[in-house]
Design a protein around this motif. Structure first.
Motif, PDB file in Angstrom:
ATOM      1  N   PHE A  61       0.798  -1.124  -0.032  1.00 55.83           N
ATOM      2  CA  PHE A  61      -0.019  -0.033  -0.066  1.00 55.83           C
ATOM      3  C   PHE A  61       0.853   1.436  -0.106  1.00 55.83           C
ATOM      4  O   PHE A  61       1.809   1.080   0.650  1.00 55.83           O
ATOM      5  N   ASP A  62       0.489   2.383  -0.417  1.00 57.44           N
ATOM      6  CA  ASP A  62       1.125   3.515  -0.377  1.00 57.44           C
ATOM      7  C   ASP A  62       0.914   4.177   1.062  1.00 57.44           C
ATOM      8  O   ASP A  62       0.095   3.619   1.662  1.00 57.44           O
ATOM      9  N   PRO A  63       1.787   4.804   1.685  1.00 55.67           N
ATOM     10  CA  PRO A  63       1.871   5.366   2.940  1.00 55.67           C
ATOM     11  C   PRO A  63       0.377   5.663   3.499  1.00 55.67           C
ATOM     12  O   PRO A  63      -0.149   5.268   4.702  1.00 55.67           O
ATOM     13  N   ARG A  94      -4.637   4.211   6.452  1.00 62.18           N
ATOM     14  CA  ARG A  94      -6.257   3.795   6.535  1.00 62.18           C
ATOM     15  C   ARG A  94      -6.698   2.476   6.792  1.00 62.18           C
ATOM     16  O   ARG A  94      -7.396   2.071   7.663  1.00 62.18           O
ATOM     17  N   VAL A  95      -5.870   1.468   6.245  1.00 59.72           N
ATOM     18  CA  VAL A  95      -6.145  -0.038   6.412  1.00 59.72           C
ATOM     19  C   VAL A  95      -5.974  -0.374   7.930  1.00 59.72           C
ATOM     20  O   VAL A  95      -6.797  -0.936   8.535  1.00 59.72           O
ATOM     21  N   LEU A  96      -4.925   0.157   8.433  1.00 52.02           N
ATOM     22  CA  LEU A  96      -4.511  -0.224   9.742  1.00 52.02           C
ATOM     23  C   LEU A  96      -5.488   0.355  10.795  1.00 52.02           C
ATOM     24  O   LEU A  96      -5.795  -0.281  11.521  1.00 52.02           O
ATOM     25  N   ARG A  97      -5.904   1.525  10.573  1.00 49.21           N
ATOM     26  CA  ARG A  97      -6.905   2.304  11.388  1.00 49.21           C
ATOM     27  C   ARG A  97      -8.149   1.477  11.441  1.00 49.21           C
ATOM     28  O   ARG A  97      -8.825   1.363  12.344  1.00 49.21           O
TER      29      ARG A  97
END
Length: 84
Positions: free
Chosen positions: A5-7, A12-15
């Motif tokens: 993923f881009d940063p 967003r995914v981790l959140r």
């Protein structure tokens, strides 16, 4: 296979995974979900054998790197996964 993923997308995914109850690793490369059964299970000969069999299967499937962090780990290593 790892997903890249881009940063901004990764954050967003981790959140989203954290909001779903996931525990993000220190290096922010893995997300763990814990069930109560994990805390109640004793580490035994069965667990040791399970870990060896799973590692052997992953190695035979030419994916030895994926065997890192599988469920059947000694208690000390298993506990380290939850230190954030």
């Amino acid at each position: 296979r790892r997903v890249r993923f881009d940063p901004l997308e990764k954050a967003r995914v981790l959140r989203a995974l954290q909001q779903a109850g996931g525990i993000v690793s220190r290096d922010r490369q893995k997300v763990y979900f814990v069930g109560i059964i994990d805390a109640l299970t004793q580490h035994s000969l069965r667990w040791i054998l399970q870990g060896q069999v799973l590692r052997a299967l992953y190695t035979c499937a030419c994916r030895p790197a994926d065997a890192d962090g599988i469920t059947a780990l000694p208690p000390a290593q298993y506990g380290e996964r939850f230190i954030a």
